[in-house]
Design a protein around this motif. Sequence first.
Motif, short mmCIF file in Angstrom:
data_model
loop_
_atom_site.label_atom_id
_atom_site.label_comp_id
_atom_site.label_asym_id
_atom_site.label_seq_id
_atom_site.Cartn_x
_atom_site.Cartn_y
_atom_site.Cartn_z
N ASP A 72 0.71 -1.16 -0.05
CA ASP A 72 -0.48 0.05 0.34
C ASP A 72 1.38 1.43 0.60
N ARG A 73 1.41 1.56 -0.98
CA ARG A 73 1.50 3.54 -0.39
C ARG A 73 0.54 4.06 -0.52
N ASN A 74 -0.35 4.08 0.35
CA ASN A 74 -0.95 5.35 0.70
C ASN A 74 -0.25 5.56 2.07
N ILE A 75 -0.77 7.03 2.54
CA ILE A 75 -0.74 6.98 3.84
C ILE A 75 -2.06 7.30 4.82
N ARG A 77 -1.21 3.28 6.17
CA ARG A 77 -0.94 2.07 5.37
C ARG A 77 -2.02 0.89 5.41
N ASN A 78 -2.13 0.06 4.93
CA ASN A 78 -2.96 -1.09 5.23
C ASN A 78 -1.49 -2.37 4.99
N THR A 108 -13.12 3.38 -0.16
CA THR A 108 -12.69 4.03 0.84
C THR A 108 -12.79 5.99 1.07
N THR A 110 -10.74 7.46 -0.68
CA THR A 110 -10.01 7.83 -1.62
C THR A 110 -10.13 7.25 -3.21
N HIS A 111 -10.97 6.58 -3.12
CA HIS A 111 -11.49 5.23 -4.23
C HIS A 111 -13.29 4.47 -3.83
#
Length: 130
Positions: A72-75, A77-78, A108, A110-111
């Motif tokens: 996971d590149r988001n913050i 992270r999963n 989520t 954002t998605h």
Amino acid sequence: MKKAITFILLLVSFPTFSQNLRTESALYDGIGIIGYVDQGAFINFTGPNINSTYKNSKFILGMLPSLRFKKDRNIPRNTFVTPNLGVGFTYSYKMAAIQVPLYYNPKTATHNGEWNIGIGLGLRIEKWSK
């Protein structure tokens, strides 16, 4: 998505015209699969399903309890490994198996939620003892 579901239903229904076909349900089928879906990998074993057997071929439509691996590149992270339940079609011939699973990624902030189709290869473990 509709094309994938139609394709899977056609594959499952095609062998039902044979006279030597045996259809049954199972809680576990002894098939281990490794594959790719949604920019990550998965490992699963076929779970509860409906299956048809014709000679050395087995056609399975069922649930797929899985471990999914994805960075996971988001913050925030999963975690890298997450448990997941998919649904899909598995075809096995003797010891080899190929699978087309569908996994759902929930909505989520954002998605949007979406279904992802994957591909996997594996082994029919129950055939090792024969």
